[in-house]
Design an enzyme around this catalytic site. Structure first.
Site, PDB file in Angstrom:
ATOM      1  N   ASP A   1      -6.942   3.774   7.893  1.00 46.02           N
ATOM      2  CA  ASP A   1      -6.495   4.712   6.855  1.00 46.02           C
ATOM      3  C   ASP A   1      -7.179   4.477   5.512  1.00 46.02           C
ATOM      4  O   ASP A   1      -7.689   5.410   4.901  1.00 46.02           O
ATOM      5  CB  ASP A   1      -4.973   4.620   6.674  1.00 46.02           C
ATOM      6  CG  ASP A   1      -4.235   5.280   7.828  1.00 46.02           C
ATOM      7  OD1 ASP A   1      -4.873   6.029   8.586  1.00 46.02           O
ATOM      8  OD2 ASP A   1      -3.022   5.029   7.960  1.00 46.02           O
TER       9      ASP A   1
ATOM     10  N   ARG B   1       4.817  -5.350  -1.783  1.00 47.05           N
ATOM     11  CA  ARG B   1       4.359  -4.124  -2.462  1.00 47.05           C
ATOM     12  C   ARG B   1       4.402  -4.203  -3.983  1.00 47.05           C
ATOM     13  O   ARG B   1       3.463  -3.729  -4.634  1.00 47.05           O
ATOM     14  CB  ARG B   1       5.123  -2.900  -1.951  1.00 47.05           C
ATOM     15  CG  ARG B   1       4.475  -2.177  -0.764  1.00 47.05           C
ATOM     16  CD  ARG B   1       3.853  -3.068   0.230  1.00 47.05           C
ATOM     17  NE  ARG B   1       3.218  -2.369   1.352  1.00 47.05           N
ATOM     18  CZ  ARG B   1       2.805  -2.966   2.438  1.00 47.05           C
ATOM     19  NH1 ARG B   1       2.958  -4.278   2.578  1.00 47.05           N
ATOM     20  NH2 ARG B   1       2.216  -2.302   3.405  1.00 47.05           N
TER      21      ARG B   1
ATOM     22  N   ASP C   1       6.770   2.180   1.364  1.00 44.59           N
ATOM     23  CA  ASP C   1       5.780   1.438   0.588  1.00 44.59           C
ATOM     24  C   ASP C   1       5.221   2.231  -0.592  1.00 44.59           C
ATOM     25  O   ASP C   1       4.930   1.674  -1.642  1.00 44.59           O
ATOM     26  CB  ASP C   1       4.658   0.944   1.516  1.00 44.59           C
ATOM     27  CG  ASP C   1       5.172  -0.116   2.480  1.00 44.59           C
ATOM     28  OD1 ASP C   1       6.148  -0.802   2.116  1.00 44.59           O
ATOM     29  OD2 ASP C   1       4.617  -0.253   3.578  1.00 44.59           O
TER      30      ASP C   1
ATOM     31  N   SER D   1       1.494   0.387  14.225  1.00 46.34           N
ATOM     32  CA  SER D   1       1.142   0.244  12.817  1.00 46.34           C
ATOM     33  C   SER D   1       1.638  -1.131  12.387  1.00 46.34           C
ATOM     34  O   SER D   1       2.829  -1.433  12.486  1.00 46.34           O
ATOM     35  CB  SER D   1       1.813   1.353  12.017  1.00 46.34           C
ATOM     36  OG  SER D   1       1.818   1.001  10.662  1.00 46.34           O
TER      37      SER D   1
HETATM   38  N1  ARG Z   1       9.859  -0.853   7.451  1.00 42.71           N
HETATM   39  C1  ARG Z   1       9.383  -1.995   6.729  1.00 42.71           C
HETATM   40  C2  ARG Z   1       9.623  -1.817   5.265  1.00 42.71           C
HETATM   41  O1  ARG Z   1       9.748  -0.724   4.808  1.00 42.71           O
HETATM   42  C3  ARG Z   1       7.974  -2.353   7.062  1.00 42.71           C
HETATM   43  C4  ARG Z   1       6.907  -1.368   6.703  1.00 42.71           C
HETATM   44  C5  ARG Z   1       5.568  -1.999   6.914  1.00 42.71           C
HETATM   45  N2  ARG Z   1       4.529  -1.109   7.305  1.00 42.71           N
HETATM   46  C6  ARG Z   1       3.995  -1.025   8.551  1.00 42.71           C
HETATM   47  N3  ARG Z   1       2.949  -0.286   8.699  1.00 42.71           N
HETATM   48  N4  ARG Z   1       4.467  -1.656   9.584  1.00 42.71           N
HETATM   49  O2  ARG Z   1       9.726  -2.773   4.560  1.00 42.71           O
END
Ligand code: ARG
Length: 405
Positions: free
Chosen positions: A13, A101, A130, A181
């Site tokens: 991405d 983040r 995120d 992912s």
């Molecule tokens: N759902 C988790 C969060 O919002 C993990 C997100 C991480 N991204 C991924 N592509 N797995 O904190």
């Protein structure tokens, strides 16, 4: 045409995004943060892989590419405060992605300042948490910066991203064969999408990379000791990022820290999330055990409420809010007594606390014992029960009166 700092992971991405921004005529600085995603975990990316990510950005035509080793900063400024708050979203998820983040947002702001850029960009979609976390961090630090989220403005399906990549000579990593992912840092690894999207499907073994499959775990237990000094843990003489990496490897061998949950995202959608967080699971268990020994009952009751709010505000992208400063201040008072050792047994996906000791421990064997040497005043309990039960007794008498008249 402008100068844009892009949060760049080297994945499909953000590589497509980098190329698109360049094709649109922008000068793009690719900013990659090393948050220790590969440290200490066998079979994971080697440390110098991130240097290859930086080189990849330059090869794709980035104006510049910076790799920032933010591991210790991540641990000291994000992971440790979260540990002090026993932070687990919905009581389960140790917030590994959520904690990273605001740091990535901060690094975008700092990189933009040092290059004199007025725009930052990220590759998050409009569906996830995120985007909220990165953008709120940027806004809290520098509201004048423009934030761009091109994959939210014009979403791209995976097949069209792949097509764009091969058209523009963007190498597609072999790992893309795995339809998940993935996001990872020292505090944990998140696995989403693909077959996991049906919550009835059990996570296949290939979703996991840090934790051993049931049949590969040692049969014997490993005993470890986590020592805390004013709330800061150490293990085997290691502290900070090196300690967490060592614990990921050690607890991962025993299959500890696998999490499979249905999670409520900030944007109102439920999603199925799988995590591996071996080191975090061990440290959170150890920290909580020491709190049981050291903190008063009142402190623990109040802290449980604060801890839940802490996890929620972290998840919701409000890391930079003054509420967190206030909760950190409360936790700092607790941490003044959080010195001591916790012993844990690691075996077959379980971490079990087997002992705790502290110079600040409130446990008093002479008060607790059922053996000889008991110093507890048993008679005092009689008066206590009389007063403690007074409202109930009053109510019972009133009810009796009501029934008999
Ligand atoms: N759902 C988790 C969060 O919002 C993990 C997100 C991480 N991204 C991924 N592509 N797995 O904190």
């Amino acid at each position: 045409m402008s100068l844009i700092v892009l949060a760049y992971s080297g994945g499909l991405d953000t590589s497509v995004l980098l190329k698109k921004l360049i094709l649109d005529g922008h000068s793009v600085i690719a900013m990659t943060a090393d948050l220790g995603e590969s440290d200490g975990v066998a079979g994971q990316r080697a440390a110098d892989e991130l240097e290859r990510v930086r080189q990849k950005a330059l090869a794709l035509g980035a104006y510049d590419a910076v790799l920032i080793d933010a591991r210790e900063r991540f641990v000291s400024d994000y992971v440790m405060p979260a540990l002090h708050a026993n932070a687990k979203y919905q009581g389960v998820y140790p917030l590994s992605a959520a904690l990273s983040r605001p740091l990535i947002g901060t690094l975008l702001v700092e990189t933009a300042k040092s290059f004199g850029a007025t725009t930052v960009a990220h590759g998050c979609t409009g569906k996830g948490n995120d985007q909220v976390r990165i953008e709120l961090a940027v806004r809290a630090l520098d509201p004048a910066l423009e934030v761009r989220a091109p994959l939210r403005e014009s979403p791209m399906s995976r097949p069209s991203a792949m097509a764009f990549a091969s058209e523009h000579g963007i190498p597609i990593a072999h790992s893309l064969a795995k339809p998940y992912s993935i996001d990872a840092n020292l505090w944990g690894r998140s696995i989403e999408a693909g077959i996991l999207e049906d919550p009835w499907n059990a996570p296949p073994e290939d979703a996991y990379a840090w934790t051993a499959a049931p049949e590969k775990r040692p049969v014997h237990a490993d005993e470890i000791v986590i020592s805390f000094q004013l709330g800061l843990p150490s293990y085997h003489g290691l502290v900070g990022a090196a300690m967490i990496a060592a614990l990921n490897a050690k607890a991962g061998l025993h299959g500890i820290g696998r999490i499979d949950m249905i999670e409520d995202r900030v944007i109102g959608v439920k999603s199925r999330e799988v995590y591996e967080a071996p080191g975090a699971t061990v440290l959170l268990a150890a920290h909580r055990a020491l709190e049981h020994l050291v903190l008063t009952r009142d402190e623990q009751r109040f802290k449980a409420l604060c801890d839940q709010r802490y996890a929620e505000l972290t998840y919701d992208g409000l890391w930079m809010s003054p509420l967190r400063d206030g909760l950190d201040a409360f936790n700092a008072v607790c941490s003044e007594r959080m010195t001591g050792d916790v012993r844990l047994a690691l075996q077959n996906a379980n971490v079990t606390v087997t002992g705790s000791r502290s110079p600040f421990g409130l446990y008093d064997e002479s008060l607790a014992t059922y053996g000889s040497g008991d110093t507890f005043d048993h008679h005092a309990a009689t008066g206590f029960i009389t007063l403690h039960g007074l409202p109930l007794e009053r109510l019972a008498r009133q009810r009796q009166l009501a029934y008999t008249t």
